[in-house]
Write a protein that holds these residues in place. Structure first.
Motif, short mmCIF file in Angstrom:
data_model
loop_
_atom_site.label_atom_id
_atom_site.label_comp_id
_atom_site.label_asym_id
_atom_site.label_seq_id
_atom_site.Cartn_x
_atom_site.Cartn_y
_atom_site.Cartn_z
N GLY A 87 105.35 -76.58 -26.23
CA GLY A 87 106.13 -77.64 -26.85
C GLY A 87 107.51 -77.17 -27.24
N TRP A 88 108.44 -78.10 -27.29
CA TRP A 88 109.81 -77.81 -27.67
C TRP A 88 110.02 -77.98 -29.17
N SER A 89 110.97 -77.22 -29.69
CA SER A 89 111.52 -77.50 -31.01
C SER A 89 112.88 -78.15 -30.81
N VAL A 90 113.20 -79.14 -31.64
CA VAL A 90 114.49 -79.81 -31.54
C VAL A 90 115.15 -79.89 -32.90
N VAL A 91 116.47 -79.99 -32.88
CA VAL A 91 117.24 -80.28 -34.09
C VAL A 91 117.95 -81.60 -33.87
N THR A 92 118.38 -82.24 -34.94
CA THR A 92 119.08 -83.52 -34.82
C THR A 92 120.57 -83.33 -35.09
N LEU A 93 121.37 -84.09 -34.34
CA LEU A 93 122.82 -84.03 -34.45
C LEU A 93 123.38 -85.44 -34.31
N PRO A 94 124.58 -85.70 -34.83
CA PRO A 94 125.20 -87.02 -34.65
C PRO A 94 125.46 -87.28 -33.18
N ASP A 95 125.26 -88.52 -32.76
CA ASP A 95 125.54 -88.91 -31.38
C ASP A 95 127.01 -89.31 -31.28
N GLN A 96 127.80 -88.47 -30.63
CA GLN A 96 129.24 -88.70 -30.54
C GLN A 96 129.68 -88.97 -29.10
N ARG A 97 128.78 -89.46 -28.28
CA ARG A 97 129.13 -89.78 -26.89
C ARG A 97 129.78 -91.16 -26.81
N VAL A 118 107.15 -82.29 -27.86
CA VAL A 118 108.02 -81.78 -28.93
C VAL A 118 107.14 -81.52 -30.14
N THR A 119 107.17 -80.31 -30.64
CA THR A 119 106.26 -79.92 -31.73
C THR A 119 106.97 -79.65 -33.05
N GLU A 120 108.31 -79.68 -33.05
CA GLU A 120 109.05 -79.42 -34.29
C GLU A 120 110.39 -80.14 -34.25
N ILE A 121 110.73 -80.83 -35.34
CA ILE A 121 112.01 -81.52 -35.46
C ILE A 121 112.68 -81.09 -36.77
N ASP A 122 113.83 -80.47 -36.65
CA ASP A 122 114.56 -79.96 -37.83
C ASP A 122 113.66 -79.12 -38.73
N GLY A 123 112.83 -78.28 -38.12
CA GLY A 123 111.98 -77.36 -38.86
C GLY A 123 110.66 -77.95 -39.32
N ALA A 124 110.48 -79.27 -39.21
CA ALA A 124 109.22 -79.91 -39.61
C ALA A 124 108.27 -79.97 -38.43
N LYS A 125 107.06 -79.47 -38.61
CA LYS A 125 106.08 -79.52 -37.54
C LYS A 125 105.58 -80.94 -37.34
N ILE A 126 105.40 -81.32 -36.09
CA ILE A 126 104.92 -82.65 -35.75
C ILE A 126 103.41 -82.58 -35.56
N GLY A 127 102.68 -83.38 -36.32
CA GLY A 127 101.22 -83.34 -36.27
C GLY A 127 100.72 -81.96 -36.62
N ALA A 128 99.93 -81.39 -35.72
CA ALA A 128 99.38 -80.05 -35.95
C ALA A 128 100.35 -78.95 -35.54
N GLY A 129 101.51 -79.33 -35.04
CA GLY A 129 102.48 -78.34 -34.60
C GLY A 129 102.19 -77.80 -33.21
N THR A 130 101.32 -78.48 -32.48
CA THR A 130 100.98 -78.11 -31.10
C THR A 130 101.07 -79.37 -30.24
N PRO A 131 101.21 -79.22 -28.92
CA PRO A 131 101.28 -80.39 -28.05
C PRO A 131 100.08 -81.30 -28.25
N GLY A 132 100.35 -82.61 -28.31
CA GLY A 132 99.29 -83.58 -28.56
C GLY A 132 98.63 -84.07 -27.30
N LYS A 133 97.51 -84.76 -27.48
CA LYS A 133 96.71 -85.21 -26.33
C LYS A 133 97.40 -86.32 -25.54
N THR A 134 98.21 -87.16 -26.21
CA THR A 134 98.89 -88.25 -25.49
C THR A 134 99.92 -87.71 -24.51
N ALA A 135 100.75 -86.78 -24.99
CA ALA A 135 101.76 -86.18 -24.11
C ALA A 135 101.10 -85.42 -22.97
#
Length: 286
Positions: free
Chosen positions: A133-143, A253-270
């Motif tokens: 799984g990926w970790s991501v950070v959030t940024l302003p969308d300036q496109r 995606v297993t982490e957003i801005d340092g917060a783990k998503i669900g169990a912090g591992t890839p989920g069954k739906t993905a």
């Protein structure tokens, strides 16, 4: 042995490939592109990419210089000449070379520039990242405001990608008016209570070819889909998150801005969507 690339009807060693310094794709980013994945030597979702190419060209009032059959023949020739088993083909069509630099469009009869090249990616579908799984950070969308047109003006997404890497993350999710739009080069999703949630189509996001296929397959598999925007906080509280793109397919995606998503591992739906997507794409590849 160097790659063989395509430039305006010619197949050339990459070191011999040249375009004019006045080409509007170079001086104005006045061009569109597509990336088609290759698995087992065959093209994935090729027809969908051609439909979007035509849509992007129409939106910018650029003529489409080749027929669908000509694009297909060219892609297959590049796969063959470069002995590609797994990888990608990058295609770019520009408004052409007007002979000098000017903000005004050149005459309509100016020939478009067409270039294409391969990228070999052995084991493309068997990515270790999909198991982690990926970790991501959030940024302003300036496109700019027409993100639905697949243009080559990719400076801000590149800057966002580098900002994410500087923070030790795999990618960035872009945020506008409190809602997530998309990743630097992918569409984004969360899963909450067995419901897949992804932003609705508009000028704000790219109309992803993989997105369309994944949502169709999800509905066929009796999964619930809701198309609407969601906040970063909602994403962090989700059971799962993932992205889709032509090269990443379905990527958890297993982490957003340092917060783990669900169990912090890839989920069954993905995981299930990745499996059924790859199975279907291999079945219908050309």
């Amino acid at each position: 042995m160097s790659r063989i690339v395509y430039v305006n009807g010619d197949y050339l060693p990459e070191e011999d490939a040249k375009i004019s310094i006045f080409d509007r794709g170079f001086v104005m980013a006045d061009s569109v592109y597509e990336v088609v994945s290759v698995l087992d030597g065959k093209l994935i979702d090729f027809d969908g990419h051609l439909v979007r190419l035509s849509r992007s060209l129409d939106a910018l009032e650029i003529g489409n210089p080749l027929s669908d059959d000509a694009y297909l023949a060219m892609f297959r020739e590049l796969v063959s000449r470069n002995d590609i088993t797994d990888g990608m083909i990058y295609l770019q069509v520009t408004r052409g070379n007007p002979g000098d630099r000017d903000f005004a469009y050149p005459p309509a009869e100016t020939p478009q520039t067409v270039v294409a090249f391969t990228q070999s990616k052995p084991g493309l579908a068997d990515s270790p990242a999909a198991r982690k799984g990926w970790s991501v950070v959030t940024l302003p969308d300036q496109r700019w405001g027409r993100r639905d047109i697949k243009t080559t003006q990719l400076l801000y997404p590149s800057m966002a990608k580098m900002a994410a890497k500087a923070k030790g993350a795999d990618d960035a999710w872009l945020v506008e008016d409190g809602k997530v739009t998309e990743g630097t080069s992918n569409n984004v999703y969360i899963v909450k209570g067995n419901k897949i949630i992804t932003r609705e189509l508009s000028h704000d996001i790219l109309h992803g070819i993989t997105r369309a296929a994944v949502l169709r397959l999800a509905k066929e598999a009796q999964m619930q889909v809701e198309e609407r925007g969601f906040t970063v906080e909602e994403a962090q509280d989700a059971d799962e998150a993932f992205v889709t793109s032509a090269s990443a397919f379905v990527m958890p995606v297993t982490e957003i801005d340092g917060a783990k998503i669900g169990a912090g591992t890839p989920g069954k739906t993905a995981a299930r969507l990745r499996e059924i997507y790859l199975d279907e794409m291999r079945r219908i590849a050309i």
